[in-house]
Write a protein that holds these residues in place. Sequence first.
Motif, PDB file in Angstrom:
ATOM      1  N   UNK A  46       0.572  -1.081   0.136  1.00 24.74           N
ATOM      2  CA  UNK A  46      -0.178   0.062   0.229  1.00 24.74           C
ATOM      3  C   UNK A  46       1.034   1.188  -0.219  1.00 24.74           C
ATOM      4  N   UNK A  47       1.563   1.056   1.250  1.00 23.25           N
ATOM      5  CA  UNK A  47       2.659   2.211   0.766  1.00 23.25           C
ATOM      6  C   UNK A  47       3.797   2.899  -0.370  1.00 23.25           C
ATOM      7  N   UNK A  48       3.878   1.439  -0.827  1.00 20.46           N
ATOM      8  CA  UNK A  48       5.108   1.321  -2.051  1.00 20.46           C
ATOM      9  C   UNK A  48       4.347   1.912  -2.723  1.00 20.46           C
ATOM     10  N   UNK A  49       3.014   1.435  -3.076  1.00 19.95           N
ATOM     11  CA  UNK A  49       2.205   1.428  -4.240  1.00 19.95           C
ATOM     12  C   UNK A  49       2.157   2.731  -4.982  1.00 19.95           C
ATOM     13  N   UNK A  50       1.285   3.433  -3.349  1.00 15.84           N
ATOM     14  CA  UNK A  50       1.778   5.169  -3.772  1.00 15.84           C
ATOM     15  C   UNK A  50       2.323   5.875  -4.103  1.00 15.84           C
ATOM     16  N   UNK A  51       3.641   5.845  -2.410  1.00 17.08           N
ATOM     17  CA  UNK A  51       4.560   7.009  -2.498  1.00 17.08           C
ATOM     18  C   UNK A  51       5.255   7.300  -3.074  1.00 17.08           C
ATOM     19  N   UNK A  52       6.632   6.660  -4.178  1.00 19.95           N
ATOM     20  CA  UNK A  52       6.739   6.645  -5.107  1.00 19.95           C
ATOM     21  C   UNK A  52       6.421   6.806  -6.217  1.00 19.95           C
ATOM     22  N   UNK A  53       5.280   5.962  -7.202  1.00 20.38           N
ATOM     23  CA  UNK A  53       5.475   6.375  -8.333  1.00 20.38           C
ATOM     24  C   UNK A  53       4.380   7.952  -7.963  1.00 20.38           C
ATOM     25  N   UNK A  54       3.850   8.448  -6.532  1.00 20.57           N
ATOM     26  CA  UNK A  54       3.182   9.958  -6.713  1.00 20.57           C
ATOM     27  C   UNK A  54       4.565  10.968  -6.224  1.00 20.57           C
ATOM     28  N   UNK A  55       5.275  10.915  -5.708  1.00 19.34           N
ATOM     29  CA  UNK A  55       6.698  11.697  -6.560  1.00 19.34           C
ATOM     30  C   UNK A  55       7.460  11.203  -7.575  1.00 19.34           C
ATOM     31  N   UNK A  56       7.174  10.757  -8.071  1.00 18.56           N
ATOM     32  CA  UNK A  56       8.041  10.977  -9.174  1.00 18.56           C
ATOM     33  C   UNK A  56       7.237  11.229 -10.386  1.00 18.56           C
ATOM     34  N   UNK A  57       5.846  11.550 -10.276  1.00 18.65           N
ATOM     35  CA  UNK A  57       4.816  12.505 -10.828  1.00 18.65           C
ATOM     36  C   UNK A  57       4.993  13.305 -11.112  1.00 18.65           C
ATOM     37  N   UNK A  58       5.151  13.919  -9.520  1.00 17.34           N
ATOM     38  CA  UNK A  58       4.621  15.386  -9.157  1.00 17.34           C
ATOM     39  C   UNK A  58       7.403  15.893  -9.307  1.00 17.34           C
ATOM     40  N   UNK A  59       7.542  15.335  -9.595  1.00 17.85           N
ATOM     41  CA  UNK A  59       9.085  15.741  -9.481  1.00 17.85           C
ATOM     42  C   UNK A  59       9.134  15.687 -10.803  1.00 17.85           C
ATOM     43  N   UNK A  60       9.029  14.579 -11.455  1.00 20.27           N
ATOM     44  CA  UNK A  60       9.067  14.578 -12.801  1.00 20.27           C
ATOM     45  C   UNK A  60       8.461  15.595 -13.536  1.00 20.27           C
ATOM     46  N   UNK A  61       7.788  16.071 -13.534  1.00 19.33           N
ATOM     47  CA  UNK A  61       6.715  17.455 -14.315  1.00 19.33           C
ATOM     48  C   UNK A  61       8.138  18.876 -13.976  1.00 19.33           C
ATOM     49  N   UNK A  62       7.691  18.673 -12.419  1.00 20.36           N
ATOM     50  CA  UNK A  62       8.824  19.477 -12.550  1.00 20.36           C
ATOM     51  C   UNK A  62      10.330  20.006 -13.263  1.00 20.36           C
ATOM     52  N   UNK A  63      10.760  18.667 -12.961  1.00 15.40           N
ATOM     53  CA  UNK A  63      11.796  18.535 -13.937  1.00 15.40           C
ATOM     54  C   UNK A  63      11.717  18.937 -15.394  1.00 15.40           C
TER      55      UNK A  63
END
Length: 415
Positions: A249-266
């Motif tokens: 549950x934790x790994x399934x949302x935290x990692x991808x959520x951060x990649x979506x936001x940080x990837x968008x910023x990059x």
Amino acid sequence: MTNTDTSAATTAGAPAVIPNFPMARAAGCPFDPPPELRALQTQAPITRVRLWDGSTPWLLTRYAEQRALLTDSRISADTRLAGYPHTSAGFRERREQAWTFINMDDPEHARLRRMVTAPFAVKRVEALRPAIQRIVDTLIDEMLAGPTPVDLVQAFALPVPSLVICELLGVPYADHDFFQHHGKILINRDEPPEATREAQDKLIDYLERQVAEKLANPADDLLSKLATEQVKTGELTEHDVAVMGMLLLIAGHETTANMIALGTLALLEHPDQLAALRDTDNPTLIAGAVEELLRYLHITHSGRRRVAVEDIEIGGQVIRAGDGVIFANDVANRDEEAFADPDRLDVHRDARRHVAFGFGVHQCLGQPLARVELQVVYSTLYRRIPDLRLAVNVDQVPFKHDGLVYGVYELPVTW
């Protein structure tokens, strides 16, 4: 900041002091690994570092040596072994209270991992692509219908993977505030052991109730499958399934959520790369861009951690049995011996050999799902909102320097 002990000057050109780990990123360079890590990669690629508890495990910074040891049976993921380099007191407490298959060695690791592999297989995940597309489109519709600016983290980056993993596990999305709150505590390395224990206990108790419900009324989801196939046969207890569910549950949302936001910023900070991704419908380019963003950003920034169970000679050093080992995957993904011009974000690069998901038997179970989610997001968000832009200066964006997973706490955007 470094310690004055000079006992870890291990090679010619090595630092004269034992560096503290983890290290700070340079101001104004939020996408790059800490400069001290880059220096070690050149001067002392296998060297001692000092952790929060005074221990001095080995730090590996080069790509080739990391790949070699991550497949070496003399390296253990068992967090119970003396010498294992825990991230913090809170993380040590968490591992002691809830030991999961990612912190086990084969054959037990393989036995338990097989129980949850099927839903994350490539073909099964590809079948989810239309449903993920609907989730992404619905959330974008809601953003476009609402006011601006909007926090992309709360409005989009967190809900996308949370909705998906809740559906897979069979956990009510209506409870997302509860599990996201406690999950954030569990991945914050600055939280004291007491807070970590309390958050973990609450999550496990919640998931044990979910498992009990699945036993009584099974559905078509992973918790139901584990309950009916493993608990009823005595292979696992309800507590075991709850602990496994907490991990997913934790790994399934935290990692991808951060990649979506940080990837968008990059991408917003690299408009030429954003344009290349926004203006294509080529699935090969989109998939390649996902791999490049995973390589370039690498959000697991506290290192993958192991302990040697036998003596190992590598790179001119001898790692003794009982020594902790940390693999700094973020800087390995910037190793010029593995990737040409590694500090340049290039969505046309073939970056498939990155180690963002680890390597060897412990590489990330959920990587097929993360890839599909990111492919759908990166191919849809910028096309549907072509004038997406930051609503604040980049130096006003709050970054997650204190977490096990790197990203941003908020990302105010407008259009």
